[in-house]
Scaffold this active site. Structure first.
Site, mmCIF file in Angstrom:
data_model
loop_
_atom_site.group_PDB
_atom_site.id
_atom_site.type_symbol
_atom_site.label_atom_id
_atom_site.label_comp_id
_atom_site.label_asym_id
_atom_site.label_seq_id
_atom_site.Cartn_x
_atom_site.Cartn_y
_atom_site.Cartn_z
ATOM 1 N N GLY A 168 81.908 4.222 -71.047
ATOM 2 C CA GLY A 168 80.945 5.109 -71.093
ATOM 3 C C GLY A 168 81.253 6.255 -70.051
ATOM 4 O O GLY A 168 82.619 6.499 -70.277
ATOM 5 N N ARG A 169 80.392 6.990 -69.507
ATOM 6 C CA ARG A 169 80.773 8.209 -68.952
ATOM 7 C C ARG A 169 81.884 8.171 -67.996
ATOM 8 O O ARG A 169 82.786 8.862 -67.837
ATOM 9 C CB ARG A 169 79.511 8.934 -68.550
ATOM 10 C CG ARG A 169 78.624 9.426 -69.398
ATOM 11 C CD ARG A 169 77.347 9.741 -68.819
ATOM 12 N NE ARG A 169 76.462 8.433 -68.860
ATOM 13 C CZ ARG A 169 75.292 8.376 -68.846
ATOM 14 N NH1 ARG A 169 74.467 9.463 -69.644
ATOM 15 N NH2 ARG A 169 74.662 7.435 -68.609
ATOM 16 N N ILE A 170 81.664 6.969 -67.011
ATOM 17 C CA ILE A 170 82.607 6.604 -65.866
ATOM 18 C C ILE A 170 83.953 6.311 -66.525
ATOM 19 O O ILE A 170 85.203 6.539 -66.066
ATOM 20 C CB ILE A 170 82.003 5.963 -64.776
ATOM 21 C CG1 ILE A 170 80.651 6.479 -64.279
ATOM 22 C CG2 ILE A 170 82.857 5.708 -63.541
ATOM 23 C CD1 ILE A 170 79.874 5.643 -63.278
ATOM 24 N N ARG A 226 81.457 -2.226 -76.637
ATOM 25 C CA ARG A 226 80.829 -2.799 -77.534
ATOM 26 C C ARG A 226 81.062 -1.980 -78.871
ATOM 27 O O ARG A 226 81.094 -2.715 -79.904
ATOM 28 C CB ARG A 226 79.216 -2.776 -77.477
ATOM 29 C CG ARG A 226 78.793 -3.979 -76.673
ATOM 30 C CD ARG A 226 77.174 -3.700 -76.297
ATOM 31 N NE ARG A 226 77.023 -2.425 -75.467
ATOM 32 C CZ ARG A 226 75.887 -2.001 -75.024
ATOM 33 N NH1 ARG A 226 74.731 -2.781 -75.267
ATOM 34 N NH2 ARG A 226 75.652 -0.655 -74.454
ATOM 35 N N ARG A 247 79.479 -3.811 -61.045
ATOM 36 C CA ARG A 247 78.785 -4.517 -60.451
ATOM 37 C C ARG A 247 79.350 -6.031 -60.233
ATOM 38 O O ARG A 247 80.084 -6.446 -61.090
ATOM 39 C CB ARG A 247 77.349 -4.926 -61.433
ATOM 40 C CG ARG A 247 76.443 -3.924 -61.331
ATOM 41 C CD ARG A 247 75.539 -3.524 -60.051
ATOM 42 N NE ARG A 247 74.706 -2.658 -60.182
ATOM 43 C CZ ARG A 247 74.915 -1.083 -59.728
ATOM 44 N NH1 ARG A 247 76.029 -0.885 -59.151
ATOM 45 N NH2 ARG A 247 73.954 -0.216 -59.817
ATOM 46 N N ASP A 257 85.006 -3.098 -55.027
ATOM 47 C CA ASP A 257 84.002 -2.213 -54.453
ATOM 48 C C ASP A 257 82.603 -2.853 -54.614
ATOM 49 O O ASP A 257 81.910 -2.716 -53.838
ATOM 50 C CB ASP A 257 84.061 -0.925 -55.091
ATOM 51 C CG ASP A 257 82.862 0.028 -54.398
ATOM 52 O OD1 ASP A 257 82.909 0.151 -53.065
ATOM 53 O OD2 ASP A 257 81.954 0.564 -55.069
ATOM 54 N N GLU A 316 76.107 -9.095 -52.728
ATOM 55 C CA GLU A 316 76.206 -8.196 -51.427
ATOM 56 C C GLU A 316 75.155 -8.346 -50.559
ATOM 57 O O GLU A 316 74.050 -8.364 -50.855
ATOM 58 C CB GLU A 316 76.159 -6.942 -52.050
ATOM 59 C CG GLU A 316 77.459 -6.388 -52.956
ATOM 60 C CD GLU A 316 77.483 -5.089 -53.876
ATOM 61 O OE1 GLU A 316 76.544 -4.242 -53.585
ATOM 62 O OE2 GLU A 316 78.272 -5.118 -54.615
ATOM 63 N N HIS A 332 80.737 -1.396 -51.407
ATOM 64 C CA HIS A 332 80.053 -0.490 -52.415
ATOM 65 C C HIS A 332 79.758 0.805 -52.273
ATOM 66 O O HIS A 332 78.844 1.298 -51.909
ATOM 67 C CB HIS A 332 78.692 -1.399 -52.519
ATOM 68 C CG HIS A 332 77.998 -1.054 -53.851
ATOM 69 N ND1 HIS A 332 77.248 -1.853 -54.585
ATOM 70 C CD2 HIS A 332 78.144 0.255 -54.775
ATOM 71 C CE1 HIS A 332 76.736 -1.291 -55.815
ATOM 72 N NE2 HIS A 332 77.273 -0.051 -55.729
ATOM 73 N N VAL A 333 80.969 1.592 -52.209
ATOM 74 C CA VAL A 333 81.041 3.036 -51.764
ATOM 75 C C VAL A 333 81.580 3.852 -53.027
ATOM 76 O O VAL A 333 81.905 4.970 -52.590
ATOM 77 C CB VAL A 333 81.705 3.211 -50.396
ATOM 78 C CG1 VAL A 333 81.089 2.634 -49.225
ATOM 79 C CG2 VAL A 333 83.375 2.799 -50.478
ATOM 80 N N GLY A 334 81.640 3.103 -54.014
ATOM 81 C CA GLY A 334 82.021 4.077 -55.228
ATOM 82 C C GLY A 334 81.639 5.576 -55.326
ATOM 83 O O GLY A 334 82.460 6.440 -55.572
HETATM 84 C C1 8YV Z 1 74.734 3.244 -55.686
HETATM 85 C C2 8YV Z 1 75.557 2.426 -57.494
HETATM 86 O O1 8YV Z 1 75.395 2.317 -54.353
HETATM 87 O O2 8YV Z 1 74.943 4.470 -59.079
HETATM 88 C C3 8YV Z 1 74.874 3.110 -58.763
HETATM 89 O O3 8YV Z 1 74.688 2.466 -60.039
HETATM 90 O O4 8YV Z 1 75.908 1.301 -57.596
HETATM 91 C C4 8YV Z 1 75.641 3.246 -56.613
HETATM 92 O O5 8YV Z 1 76.044 4.629 -56.665
HETATM 93 C C5 8YV Z 1 73.335 2.614 -55.277
HETATM 94 O O6 8YV Z 1 72.570 2.903 -56.684
HETATM 95 C C6 8YV Z 1 72.594 3.316 -54.230
HETATM 96 O O7 8YV Z 1 71.515 2.611 -54.046
#
Ligand code: 8YV
Length: 320
Positions: free
Chosen positions: A155-157, A177, A233, A257, A262, A280-282
């Site tokens: 997708g976008r990312i 997919r 995730r 990440d 978590e 989880h600092v993406g």
């Molecule tokens: C954030 C993320 O940690 O955008 C998401 O899906 O996993 C992260 O950017 C999260 O949503 C912030 O609570």
């Protein structure tokens, strides 16, 4: 807006969100309620809107207890913690924060790949601990140049990661997919793609449909020199299988990440030098979190102005 409508807050809020939202809404934090079930039973009907994030989502019991809920604005692009189909069936619009975090999360993926390949964190420890003086040079590491990069989720990312990765003269493959008709090679078989890849970048949405998509078979296909990067995730990767493969050398390394439970991270992973861990600092830069916060607020403001929203999740687009 004539009087400040009630807004139920699940999860955390940045200072920016706090100040923008408290000007227009009476914000009530679910986490502050001593008896959550009693609070929901008594006051659930008072809320037409909720604000949440990717972690807290919207639990089914909360959605059920809010018969007048019309909008859920989520801070984050991933919304696997919200049942968007159930919301749509009730006419509830769910919004998220796509696009504004593409570059940041892609940067994090590249950062984790480079750090895992070049063992940056272990090298830092070597330098700090005096091992350089005691034991001599740090062992050689593997280059990120001219590698086969397999991207899971395009997708976008995922596509932003591909564009970033081109700086290292790679061969880029992707698994999704469907064939996106782009310049890079589509691989319908994930295990086959993993076998061909030096690094597997995981950036597909979470949820039941992708649970353990990166299975033991996929991890082992990536192989002893392979590196797994997960910025999606924790649920997408079979974490127990990942730990086993890293322990017995079936997989070379990982840059992670996200995790299955978590904020808990398996102790085995914490002890491994070939693994780089992040909490989880993406998307967690000042700039990107501000853009996400503003979009989360703008969706709410727009909805209360004219009933429309800026960025509904696909399941809810027909409601807007
Ligand atoms: C954030 C993320 O940690 O955008 C998401 O899906 O996993 C992260 O950017 C999260 O949503 C912030 O609570």
């Amino acid at each position: 807006m004539t009087e400040a409508p009630n807004l139920l807050q699940l999860g955390g809020m940045t200072d920016l969100m706090q100040s923008r939202l408290s000007e227009a809404f009476t914000v009530v934090r679910l986490a502050d309620q001593p008896d959550r079930a009693a609070f929901l039973a008594e006051r659930g009907a008072e809320f037409t809107a909720a604000v949440t994030d990717g972690h807290a989502g919207l639990p089914a019991d909360v959605m059920e207890a809010m018969p007048n809920l019309k909008l859920v604005s989520s801070f984050g692009v991933g919304y696997d913690a919200i049942d968007a189909d159930a919301a749509a069936a009730r006419g509830i619009i769910v919004t998220h924060t796509p696009d504004v975090l593409n570059d940041e999360v892609a940067d994090t993926a590249i950062l984790l790949w480079m750090a895992a390949s070049r063992r940056l964190v272990a090298a830092d420890r070597w330098a700090r601990s005096g091992a350089w003086e005691r034991k001599g040079a740090f062992p050689l590491t593997r280059s990120v140049q001219k590698r086969v990069v397999g991207i899971v989720g395009f997708g976008r990312i995922g596509q932003t990661i591909a564009r970033r990765a081109t700086a290292f003269d790679p061969t880029i493959l992707y698994h999704a997919r469907s064939d996106k008709g782009v310049e890079w090679e589509f691989c319908p078989d994930l295990t086959d793609m993993a076998r061909r890849s030096d690094v597997l970048m995981v950036i597909t949405p979470g949820g039941a449909g992708t649970r353990h998509l990166v299975s033991e078979e996929v991890i082992r296909a990536l192989g002893p020199d392979g590196i797994l990067v997960n910025v999606a995730r924790g649920s997408v990767v079979d974490e127990a299988a990942l730990v086993r493969a890293l322990e017995d050398g079936g997989l070379g390394g990982a840059g992670l990440d996200v995790f299955e439970a978590e904020p808990k991270i398996p102790d085995a992973l914490k002890a491994m030098d070939q693994v780089v861990l992040a909490p989880h600092v993406g998307s967690a830069s000042v700039e990107t979190r501000a853009a996400m916060a503003n979009l989360t607020c703008d969706n709410l403001f727009r909805f209360f102005e004219d009933g429309s929203v800026l960025t509904p999740v696909p399941e809810c687009r027909h409601l807007t």
